[in-house]
Write a protein that holds these residues in place. Sequence first.
Motif, PDB file in Angstrom:
ATOM      1  N   ARG A  91       0.774  -1.168   0.082  1.00 47.27           N
ATOM      2  CA  ARG A  91      -0.123   0.015   0.021  1.00 47.27           C
ATOM      3  C   ARG A  91       0.872   1.302   0.014  1.00 47.27           C
ATOM      4  O   ARG A  91       0.463   2.320  -0.537  1.00 47.27           O
ATOM      5  N   ALA A  92       1.806   1.305   0.718  1.00 46.26           N
ATOM      6  CA  ALA A  92       2.791   2.508   1.012  1.00 46.26           C
ATOM      7  C   ALA A  92       4.220   1.984   1.041  1.00 46.26           C
ATOM      8  O   ALA A  92       4.501   0.933   1.409  1.00 46.26           O
ATOM      9  N   VAL A  93       5.126   2.840   1.247  1.00 46.15           N
ATOM     10  CA  VAL A  93       6.523   2.753   1.452  1.00 46.15           C
ATOM     11  C   VAL A  93       6.619   2.130   2.889  1.00 46.15           C
ATOM     12  O   VAL A  93       7.566   1.243   3.014  1.00 46.15           O
ATOM     13  N   SER A  94       5.928   2.404   3.725  1.00 42.34           N
ATOM     14  CA  SER A  94       5.791   1.992   5.134  1.00 42.34           C
ATOM     15  C   SER A  94       5.786   0.392   5.301  1.00 42.34           C
ATOM     16  O   SER A  94       6.113  -0.109   6.026  1.00 42.34           O
ATOM     17  N   ASP A  95       5.258  -0.113   4.152  1.00 44.50           N
ATOM     18  CA  ASP A  95       4.628  -1.663   4.072  1.00 44.50           C
ATOM     19  C   ASP A  95       6.228  -2.272   3.833  1.00 44.50           C
ATOM     20  O   ASP A  95       6.251  -3.355   4.002  1.00 44.50           O
ATOM     21  N   PHE A  96       7.056  -1.517   2.848  1.00 48.28           N
ATOM     22  CA  PHE A  96       8.012  -2.114   2.131  1.00 48.28           C
ATOM     23  C   PHE A  96       8.887  -2.989   2.934  1.00 48.28           C
ATOM     24  O   PHE A  96       9.314  -4.063   2.789  1.00 48.28           O
ATOM     25  N   GLU A  97       9.539  -2.385   4.101  1.00 40.11           N
ATOM     26  CA  GLU A  97      10.524  -2.910   5.019  1.00 40.11           C
ATOM     27  C   GLU A  97      10.247  -4.348   5.471  1.00 40.11           C
ATOM     28  O   GLU A  97      10.687  -5.360   5.535  1.00 40.11           O
ATOM     29  N   TYR A  98       8.683  -4.522   5.924  1.00 41.03           N
ATOM     30  CA  TYR A  98       8.218  -5.801   6.379  1.00 41.03           C
ATOM     31  C   TYR A  98       8.118  -6.626   5.596  1.00 41.03           C
ATOM     32  O   TYR A  98       8.587  -7.913   5.445  1.00 41.03           O
ATOM     33  N   GLU A  99       7.639  -6.397   4.207  1.00 39.61           N
ATOM     34  CA  GLU A  99       7.421  -7.363   3.193  1.00 39.61           C
ATOM     35  C   GLU A  99       8.737  -7.837   2.579  1.00 39.61           C
ATOM     36  O   GLU A  99       8.752  -8.922   2.074  1.00 39.61           O
ATOM     37  N   LEU A 100       9.791  -6.813   2.572  1.00 36.13           N
ATOM     38  CA  LEU A 100      11.081  -7.347   2.291  1.00 36.13           C
ATOM     39  C   LEU A 100      11.568  -8.463   3.169  1.00 36.13           C
ATOM     40  O   LEU A 100      12.175  -9.353   2.569  1.00 36.13           O
ATOM     41  N   GLN A 101      11.410  -7.983   4.414  1.00 39.82           N
ATOM     42  CA  GLN A 101      12.007  -9.070   5.375  1.00 39.82           C
ATOM     43  C   GLN A 101      11.172 -10.363   5.098  1.00 39.82           C
ATOM     44  O   GLN A 101      11.899 -11.537   5.191  1.00 39.82           O
ATOM     45  N   MET A 102      10.044 -10.428   4.978  1.00 34.30           N
ATOM     46  CA  MET A 102       9.111 -11.634   4.749  1.00 34.30           C
ATOM     47  C   MET A 102       9.728 -12.303   3.453  1.00 34.30           C
ATOM     48  O   MET A 102       9.753 -13.656   3.393  1.00 34.30           O
ATOM     49  N   ALA A 103       9.741 -11.389   2.435  1.00 42.43           N
ATOM     50  CA  ALA A 103      10.049 -12.154   1.225  1.00 42.43           C
ATOM     51  C   ALA A 103      11.728 -12.862   1.559  1.00 42.43           C
ATOM     52  O   ALA A 103      12.035 -14.200   0.662  1.00 42.43           O
ATOM     53  N   GLN A 104      12.496 -12.119   2.010  1.00 41.59           N
ATOM     54  CA  GLN A 104      13.912 -12.913   2.306  1.00 41.59           C
ATOM     55  C   GLN A 104      13.897 -13.877   3.163  1.00 41.59           C
ATOM     56  O   GLN A 104      14.504 -14.992   2.678  1.00 41.59           O
ATOM     57  N   MET A 105      13.022 -13.832   4.219  1.00 40.43           N
ATOM     58  CA  MET A 105      13.007 -15.178   5.060  1.00 40.43           C
ATOM     59  C   MET A 105      12.334 -16.323   4.171  1.00 40.43           C
ATOM     60  O   MET A 105      12.851 -17.371   4.207  1.00 40.43           O
ATOM     61  N   ASN A 106      11.318 -16.138   3.308  1.00 45.03           N
ATOM     62  CA  ASN A 106      10.789 -17.284   2.703  1.00 45.03           C
ATOM     63  C   ASN A 106      11.626 -17.553   1.307  1.00 45.03           C
ATOM     64  O   ASN A 106      11.763 -18.953   1.258  1.00 45.03           O
ATOM     65  N   ARG A 107      12.427 -16.918   0.878  1.00 43.92           N
ATOM     66  CA  ARG A 107      13.445 -17.240   0.160  1.00 43.92           C
ATOM     67  C   ARG A 107      14.584 -18.133   0.795  1.00 43.92           C
ATOM     68  O   ARG A 107      15.085 -18.981   0.249  1.00 43.92           O
ATOM     69  N   GLN A 108      14.969 -17.659   1.874  1.00 43.34           N
ATOM     70  CA  GLN A 108      15.903 -18.656   2.604  1.00 43.34           C
ATOM     71  C   GLN A 108      15.312 -19.860   2.843  1.00 43.34           C
ATOM     72  O   GLN A 108      16.037 -21.012   2.793  1.00 43.34           O
ATOM     73  N   LEU A 109      14.033 -20.121   3.375  1.00 42.55           N
ATOM     74  CA  LEU A 109      13.304 -21.356   3.636  1.00 42.55           C
ATOM     75  C   LEU A 109      13.147 -22.055   2.464  1.00 42.55           C
ATOM     76  O   LEU A 109      13.246 -23.287   2.277  1.00 42.55           O
ATOM     77  N   ASN A 110      12.920 -21.627   1.143  1.00 40.03           N
ATOM     78  CA  ASN A 110      12.586 -22.121  -0.108  1.00 40.03           C
ATOM     79  C   ASN A 110      12.833 -21.221  -1.245  1.00 40.03           C
ATOM     80  O   ASN A 110      11.993 -20.471  -1.652  1.00 40.03           O
ATOM     81  N   PRO A 111      14.164 -21.315  -1.587  1.00 41.54           N
ATOM     82  CA  PRO A 111      14.588 -20.450  -2.752  1.00 41.54           C
ATOM     83  C   PRO A 111      13.862 -20.633  -4.246  1.00 41.54           C
ATOM     84  O   PRO A 111      14.049 -19.851  -5.184  1.00 41.54           O
ATOM     85  N   GLU A 112      13.035 -21.619  -4.387  1.00 36.79           N
ATOM     86  CA  GLU A 112      12.227 -21.920  -5.451  1.00 36.79           C
ATOM     87  C   GLU A 112      10.792 -21.167  -5.416  1.00 36.79           C
ATOM     88  O   GLU A 112      10.218 -21.020  -6.661  1.00 36.79           O
ATOM     89  N   ILE A 113      10.471 -20.626  -4.651  1.00 33.34           N
ATOM     90  CA  ILE A 113       9.344 -19.945  -4.323  1.00 33.34           C
ATOM     91  C   ILE A 113       9.531 -18.410  -4.549  1.00 33.34           C
ATOM     92  O   ILE A 113      10.321 -17.910  -3.595  1.00 33.34           O
ATOM     93  N   GLU A 114       9.064 -17.648  -5.526  1.00 32.18           N
ATOM     94  CA  GLU A 114       9.266 -16.170  -5.631  1.00 32.18           C
ATOM     95  C   GLU A 114       8.069 -15.435  -5.007  1.00 32.18           C
ATOM     96  O   GLU A 114       6.939 -15.960  -4.901  1.00 32.18           O
ATOM     97  N   THR A 115       8.539 -14.127  -4.534  1.00 33.73           N
ATOM     98  CA  THR A 115       7.517 -13.423  -3.907  1.00 33.73           C
ATOM     99  C   THR A 115       7.417 -12.260  -4.993  1.00 33.73           C
ATOM    100  O   THR A 115       8.160 -11.603  -5.500  1.00 33.73           O
ATOM    101  N   VAL A 116       5.842 -12.313  -5.255  1.00 34.69           N
ATOM    102  CA  VAL A 116       5.437 -11.173  -6.146  1.00 34.69           C
ATOM    103  C   VAL A 116       4.920  -9.986  -5.452  1.00 34.69           C
ATOM    104  O   VAL A 116       3.757 -10.235  -4.871  1.00 34.69           O
ATOM    105  N   ILE A 117       5.210  -8.935  -5.480  1.00 34.26           N
ATOM    106  CA  ILE A 117       4.655  -7.727  -4.762  1.00 34.26           C
ATOM    107  C   ILE A 117       3.938  -6.794  -5.888  1.00 34.26           C
ATOM    108  O   ILE A 117       4.621  -6.414  -6.804  1.00 34.26           O
ATOM    109  N   LEU A 118       2.514  -6.752  -5.686  1.00 37.50           N
ATOM    110  CA  LEU A 118       1.740  -5.771  -6.334  1.00 37.50           C
ATOM    111  C   LEU A 118       1.459  -4.751  -5.557  1.00 37.50           C
ATOM    112  O   LEU A 118       1.065  -4.857  -4.608  1.00 37.50           O
ATOM    113  N   THR A 119       1.519  -3.570  -6.189  1.00 44.17           N
ATOM    114  CA  THR A 119       1.263  -2.315  -5.703  1.00 44.17           C
ATOM    115  C   THR A 119      -0.198  -1.987  -5.536  1.00 44.17           C
ATOM    116  O   THR A 119      -0.778  -2.639  -6.682  1.00 44.17           O
ATOM    117  N   THR A 120      -0.678  -1.521  -4.570  1.00 44.02           N
ATOM    118  CA  THR A 120      -2.361  -1.564  -4.560  1.00 44.02           C
ATOM    119  C   THR A 120      -2.626  -0.310  -5.315  1.00 44.02           C
ATOM    120  O   THR A 120      -1.938   0.719  -5.513  1.00 44.02           O
TER     121      THR A 120
END
Length: 162
Positions: A91-120
């Motif tokens: 939704r906003a720049v303020s959401d980015f840091e949290y979403e980035l951390q989550m995406a990086q953790m998920n990539r660490q747990l399974n590098p085959e699954i991509e995170t796709v971020i869609l802007t609202t």
Amino acid sequence: MKKIAVYPGSFDPVTNGHLDIIKRASKLFDKLIVAVLYNPNKKSLFTFEERVELLKEAVKDLDNVEVDSFSGLLIDYCNEKKVNAIIRGLRAVSDFEYELQMAQMNRQLNPEIETVILTTSTKYSFISSSLIKEVARFKGDISNLVPDVVLRKLNKILCGGD
């Protein structure tokens, strides 16, 4: 290989901002699973079952969208469902840091699954489920911010109306 994505969340309640992301993501993948997180430690306005049912009603016209639920780690759910991508809304720049951390953790747990971020979409960028509930509690007009099924349920729970 079928492209399958999951859009996880608590959806308490589902908003038109969520639906915007769901509709747009459904065009990018063969199948989109909207997965409601079951977290018994989180206090929700709607029961877990109500959130699932409200989502099912809200997306019933989208052929390649399925509503499901999960508890525990999202990445374990993704592995079980053979998901290729995780959809997240920004939704906003303020959401980015949290979403980035989550995406990086998920990539660490399974590098085959991509995170796709869609802007609202801009018209929904200010909406959050928390804000919707707050405005509804004070009988503010949220009719253009949530699906009709959610509006009726919110009115019934918060205002005692139909």
